[in-house]
Design a protein around this motif. Structure first.
Motif, short mmCIF file in Angstrom:
data_model
loop_
_atom_site.label_atom_id
_atom_site.label_comp_id
_atom_site.label_asym_id
_atom_site.label_seq_id
_atom_site.Cartn_x
_atom_site.Cartn_y
_atom_site.Cartn_z
N ARG A 5 11.27 26.57 34.33
CA ARG A 5 12.60 25.95 34.40
C ARG A 5 13.41 26.58 35.53
NH1 ARG A 5 17.68 26.81 32.57
NH2 ARG A 5 18.94 24.99 32.11
N LEU A 6 13.39 27.90 35.63
CA LEU A 6 14.12 28.58 36.70
C LEU A 6 13.52 28.22 38.06
CD1 LEU A 6 16.30 30.51 37.66
CD2 LEU A 6 14.69 32.40 37.28
N GLU A 55 12.13 25.39 38.89
CA GLU A 55 12.61 24.04 39.22
C GLU A 55 14.05 24.06 39.69
OE1 GLU A 55 12.00 21.30 36.01
OE2 GLU A 55 9.87 21.82 35.83
N ILE A 56 14.89 24.83 39.00
CA ILE A 56 16.30 24.93 39.37
C ILE A 56 16.43 25.55 40.77
CG2 ILE A 56 18.47 26.14 38.85
CD1 ILE A 56 17.69 25.81 35.85
N ALA A 57 15.70 26.64 40.99
CA ALA A 57 15.77 27.32 42.29
C ALA A 57 15.30 26.41 43.41
CB ALA A 57 14.92 28.59 42.25
N GLU A 58 14.19 25.71 43.20
CA GLU A 58 13.68 24.81 44.24
C GLU A 58 14.67 23.69 44.52
OE1 GLU A 58 9.67 22.34 45.47
OE2 GLU A 58 9.80 23.23 43.48
N GLY A 59 15.28 23.14 43.48
CA GLY A 59 16.26 22.07 43.66
C GLY A 59 17.47 22.52 44.44
N ILE A 60 18.01 23.69 44.10
CA ILE A 60 19.21 24.19 44.78
C ILE A 60 18.91 24.52 46.24
CG2 ILE A 60 20.81 26.15 44.90
CD1 ILE A 60 20.76 26.19 41.81
N GLU A 116 22.46 31.13 39.68
CA GLU A 116 22.72 29.87 40.38
C GLU A 116 23.67 30.06 41.55
OE1 GLU A 116 23.45 26.34 38.11
OE2 GLU A 116 22.07 26.97 36.54
N ARG A 130 22.82 29.25 45.45
CA ARG A 130 23.65 28.37 46.29
C ARG A 130 24.12 29.10 47.55
NH1 ARG A 130 25.51 26.80 41.22
NH2 ARG A 130 27.29 28.19 41.35
#
Length: 104
Positions: free
Chosen positions: A16-17, A19-24, A80, A84
């Motif tokens: 999950r982390l 995916e979040i990191a790749e998206g950001i 997050e 960013r």
């Protein structure tokens, strides 16, 4: 582009982390993603259990095709926010480097 997330023992680096990191990070890089072969993100909790402000360190290394790798470091209060801020810094660095190459 390959994306790799690494975390220290104080940050749980699950899918999950990742995916979040790749998206950001990819959102921050925008169109520059097409010019990269690999992006590595390292997250570390500098103060561990002690807490404190700006204790999450995000290091991002981007490998542009045909160029040397470029990296940045950004510290922030949470994961997050660190991602960013790191994404903004690596984009600015890469835009500057690509701009220098196109000016030649």
């Amino acid at each position: 582009m390959q994306f790799q997330l690494n975390t220290d023992s104080h940050i749980q680096g699950d899918d999950r982390l990742a995916e979040i990191a790749e998206g950001i990070v990819t959102a921050a890089l925008g169109h520059l993603v097409e010019r990269l072969t690999r992006v590595e993100v390292h997250l570390a909790d500098v103060n561990a259990a002690k807490g404190g402000g700006d204790d999450i360190l995000c290091t991002i290394e981007a490998r542009p095709e045909g160029m040397q790798p470029h990296s940045i470091r950004h510290s922030d209060a949470d994961v997050e926010a660190a991602l960013r801020g790191g994404g903004r810094k690596i984009r600015a660095l890469l835009e500057s480097e690509f701009g220098k190459r196109s000016a030649r």
